[in-house]
Design a protein around this motif. Structure first.
Motif, PDB file in Angstrom:
ATOM      1  N   ASP A  16       0.819  -1.210   0.000  1.00 40.39           N
ATOM      2  CA  ASP A  16       0.000   0.000   0.000  1.00 40.39           C
ATOM      3  C   ASP A  16       0.855   1.264   0.000  1.00 40.39           C
ATOM      4  OD1 ASP A  16      -2.171  -1.679   0.169  1.00 40.39           O
ATOM      5  OD2 ASP A  16      -2.543  -1.293   2.300  1.00 40.39           O
ATOM      6  N   PRO A  17       0.401   2.307  -0.710  1.00 39.87           N
ATOM      7  CA  PRO A  17       1.073   3.607  -0.615  1.00 39.87           C
ATOM      8  C   PRO A  17       0.931   4.165   0.806  1.00 39.87           C
ATOM      9  CG  PRO A  17      -0.472   3.547  -2.467  1.00 39.87           C
ATOM     10  CD  PRO A  17      -0.718   2.327  -1.650  1.00 39.87           C
ATOM     11  N   GLU A  18       1.830   5.053   1.165  1.00 43.67           N
ATOM     12  CA  GLU A  18       1.763   5.708   2.473  1.00 43.67           C
ATOM     13  C   GLU A  18       1.802   7.220   2.277  1.00 43.67           C
ATOM     14  OE1 GLU A  18       3.892   4.215   5.791  1.00 43.67           O
ATOM     15  OE2 GLU A  18       4.323   2.326   4.757  1.00 43.67           O
ATOM     16  N   PHE A  19       0.893   7.899   2.962  1.00 39.96           N
ATOM     17  CA  PHE A  19       0.838   9.357   2.887  1.00 39.96           C
ATOM     18  C   PHE A  19       1.916   9.938   3.789  1.00 39.96           C
ATOM     19  CE2 PHE A  19      -1.050  13.547   3.919  1.00 39.96           C
ATOM     20  CZ  PHE A  19      -1.143  14.029   2.628  1.00 39.96           C
ATOM     21  N   LEU A  20       2.695  10.898   3.262  1.00 38.36           N
ATOM     22  CA  LEU A  20       3.815  11.452   4.016  1.00 38.36           C
ATOM     23  C   LEU A  20       3.568  12.865   4.527  1.00 38.36           C
ATOM     24  CD1 LEU A  20       6.777  10.273   1.745  1.00 38.36           C
ATOM     25  CD2 LEU A  20       5.871   9.177   3.812  1.00 38.36           C
ATOM     26  N   TYR A  21       3.030  13.750   3.670  1.00 34.04           N
ATOM     27  CA  TYR A  21       2.907  15.147   4.090  1.00 34.04           C
ATOM     28  C   TYR A  21       1.884  15.905   3.251  1.00 34.04           C
ATOM     29  CZ  TYR A  21       6.154  15.815   0.173  1.00 34.04           C
ATOM     30  OH  TYR A  21       6.744  15.800  -1.055  1.00 34.04           O
ATOM     31  N   PHE A  22       1.507  17.067   3.772  1.00 33.57           N
ATOM     32  CA  PHE A  22       0.607  18.000   3.088  1.00 33.57           C
ATOM     33  C   PHE A  22       1.087  19.410   3.384  1.00 33.57           C
ATOM     34  CE2 PHE A  22      -2.904  21.015   3.687  1.00 33.57           C
ATOM     35  CZ  PHE A  22      -3.396  21.068   2.401  1.00 33.57           C
ATOM     36  N   TYR A  23       1.190  20.238   2.347  1.00 38.60           N
ATOM     37  CA  TYR A  23       1.485  21.665   2.497  1.00 38.60           C
ATOM     38  C   TYR A  23       0.461  22.439   1.690  1.00 38.60           C
ATOM     39  CZ  TYR A  23       6.020  20.108   4.206  1.00 38.60           C
ATOM     40  OH  TYR A  23       7.008  19.492   4.909  1.00 38.60           O
ATOM     41  N   TYR A  37       4.484   8.007  -0.466  1.00 39.79           N
ATOM     42  CA  TYR A  37       5.518   7.007  -0.655  1.00 39.79           C
ATOM     43  C   TYR A  37       4.829   5.806  -1.297  1.00 39.79           C
ATOM     44  CZ  TYR A  37       9.041   3.519   0.267  1.00 39.79           C
ATOM     45  OH  TYR A  37       9.956   2.510   0.114  1.00 39.79           O
ATOM     46  N   ILE A  38       5.246   5.449  -2.525  1.00 44.03           N
ATOM     47  CA  ILE A  38       4.630   4.361  -3.278  1.00 44.03           C
ATOM     48  C   ILE A  38       5.696   3.287  -3.512  1.00 44.03           C
ATOM     49  CG2 ILE A  38       3.346   3.718  -5.350  1.00 44.03           C
ATOM     50  CD1 ILE A  38       2.621   6.685  -5.685  1.00 44.03           C
ATOM     51  N   PRO A  39       5.725   2.260  -2.673  1.00 44.69           N
ATOM     52  CA  PRO A  39       6.782   1.253  -2.818  1.00 44.69           C
ATOM     53  C   PRO A  39       6.625   0.406  -4.076  1.00 44.69           C
ATOM     54  CG  PRO A  39       5.334   0.740  -0.944  1.00 44.69           C
ATOM     55  CD  PRO A  39       4.838   2.001  -1.555  1.00 44.69           C
ATOM     56  N   ASN A  40       7.755   0.074  -4.690  1.00 43.31           N
ATOM     57  CA  ASN A  40       7.732  -0.854  -5.826  1.00 43.31           C
ATOM     58  C   ASN A  40       8.126  -2.248  -5.325  1.00 43.31           C
ATOM     59  OD1 ASN A  40      10.457   0.101  -5.519  1.00 43.31           O
ATOM     60  ND2 ASN A  40      10.937  -0.827  -7.486  1.00 43.31           N
ATOM     61  N   VAL A  41       7.419  -2.638  -4.278  1.00 47.49           N
ATOM     62  CA  VAL A  41       7.607  -3.936  -3.635  1.00 47.49           C
ATOM     63  C   VAL A  41       6.221  -4.524  -3.431  1.00 47.49           C
ATOM     64  CG1 VAL A  41       8.454  -5.085  -1.544  1.00 47.49           C
ATOM     65  CG2 VAL A  41       9.687  -3.121  -2.476  1.00 47.49           C
ATOM     66  N   SER A 114      -1.806   1.954  -5.995  1.00 47.63           N
ATOM     67  CA  SER A 114      -0.815   1.567  -7.001  1.00 47.63           C
ATOM     68  C   SER A 114      -1.195   0.235  -7.640  1.00 47.63           C
ATOM     69  CB  SER A 114       0.577   1.490  -6.381  1.00 47.63           C
ATOM     70  OG  SER A 114       0.642   0.495  -5.388  1.00 47.63           O
ATOM     71  N   PHE A 115      -0.680   0.037  -8.847  1.00 47.73           N
ATOM     72  CA  PHE A 115      -1.007  -1.139  -9.646  1.00 47.73           C
ATOM     73  C   PHE A 115       0.260  -1.713 -10.264  1.00 47.73           C
ATOM     74  CE2 PHE A 115      -4.570   1.738  -9.614  1.00 47.73           C
ATOM     75  CZ  PHE A 115      -5.652   0.916  -9.360  1.00 47.73           C
ATOM     76  N   TYR A 116       0.258  -3.027 -10.422  1.00 44.93           N
ATOM     77  CA  TYR A 116       1.354  -3.731 -11.081  1.00 44.93           C
ATOM     78  C   TYR A 116       0.751  -4.644 -12.144  1.00 44.93           C
ATOM     79  CZ  TYR A 116       5.161  -7.032 -11.878  1.00 44.93           C
ATOM     80  OH  TYR A 116       6.111  -7.822 -12.458  1.00 44.93           O
ATOM     81  N   VAL A 117       1.202  -4.493 -13.386  1.00 44.58           N
ATOM     82  CA  VAL A 117       0.753  -5.369 -14.469  1.00 44.58           C
ATOM     83  C   VAL A 117       1.717  -6.547 -14.502  1.00 44.58           C
ATOM     84  CG1 VAL A 117       0.257  -5.576 -16.925  1.00 44.58           C
ATOM     85  CG2 VAL A 117      -0.178  -3.405 -15.738  1.00 44.58           C
ATOM     86  N   ALA A 128      -6.521   0.945  -1.851  1.00 45.47           N
ATOM     87  CA  ALA A 128      -6.582   2.399  -1.996  1.00 45.47           C
ATOM     88  C   ALA A 128      -6.469   2.994  -0.599  1.00 45.47           C
ATOM     89  CB  ALA A 128      -7.889   2.822  -2.654  1.00 45.47           C
ATOM     90  N   VAL A 129      -5.523   3.902  -0.432  1.00 41.64           N
ATOM     91  CA  VAL A 129      -5.298   4.546   0.859  1.00 41.64           C
ATOM     92  C   VAL A 129      -5.840   5.962   0.776  1.00 41.64           C
ATOM     93  CG1 VAL A 129      -3.548   5.317   2.503  1.00 41.64           C
ATOM     94  CG2 VAL A 129      -3.261   3.139   1.290  1.00 41.64           C
TER      95      VAL A 129
END
Length: 188
Positions: A16-23, A37-41, A114-117, A128-129
């Motif tokens: 899952d993606p992780e939300f890091l910050y907002f400005y 942060y969107i890991p490719n793992v 995120s999606f992986y084909v 979905a986060v």
């Protein structure tokens, strides 16, 4: 060192993606700035080929489309954003450390998936986060004292690290009330 991972190891849902910050927009018209942060793992810990990945952004739980009349450095309207895409302006840094500017007001909840084909032709999806911006900022939200449920560390390549030693890491703390805090940490 290069090592081989079988299709069975790789063909799985991305983490899952992780939300890091907002400005908030500084008034110069750049738009509000969101960090993901969107890991490719994948969920099994196998590294995913970024060229087979893409992600979607959600605004107030609705799938978001980037239109070229607003996002003028995009070559085409986009919903499915390639993992390594950048226009060097509104998507300033590509994934895994996505630095995104949105030009829409009224964004209460921001989301990412995120999606992986896979090599088998199947599209695998992370969860979905969705993050409520006011809750993330702690605005008008009364929180009870909560305890830490789990702590995870990731290296800058997006791989989970079980015992971080020395270096830069992303630390994700999940609390018993379901909230999560994500921060960059340096361990000496």
């Amino acid at each position: 060192m290069i090592f081989y991972q079988s299709d069975e190891e790789v063909n799985a849902n991305p983490q899952d993606p992780e939300f890091l910050y907002f400005y908030e927009d500084s008034g110069y018209g750049y738009g509000d700035n969101y960090g993901w942060y969107i890991p490719n793992v994948n969920v099994n810990g196998a590294v995913l080929n970024p060229s087979r990945m893409y992600y979607n952004i959600y605004v107030n739980y609705e799938l978001y489309e980037f239109f070229t009349d607003t996002y003028v450095y995009f070559d085409e309207d986009m919903i499915d954003i390639p993992y390594d895409f950048t226009d060097d302006w509104d998507i300033y840094n590509p994934a895994p450390d996505l630095d995104l500017y949105l030009h829409d007001s009224g964004v209460d909840v921001i989301g990412c998936q995120s999606f992986y084909v896979g090599t088998d032709g199947i599209t695998y999806a992370s969860n979905a986060v969705h993050v409520n911006i006011e809750e993330f900022l702690g605005i008008n939200v009364a929180k009870a004292n909560t305890e830490v449920k789990s702590v995870q560390y990731f290296n800058i390549a997006g791989q989970r690290v079980t015992n971080p030693k020395t270096g830069l890491f992303i630390k994700s703390t999940t609390y018993t009330d379901g909230t999560r805090r994500v921060e960059k940490v340096a361990i000496k």
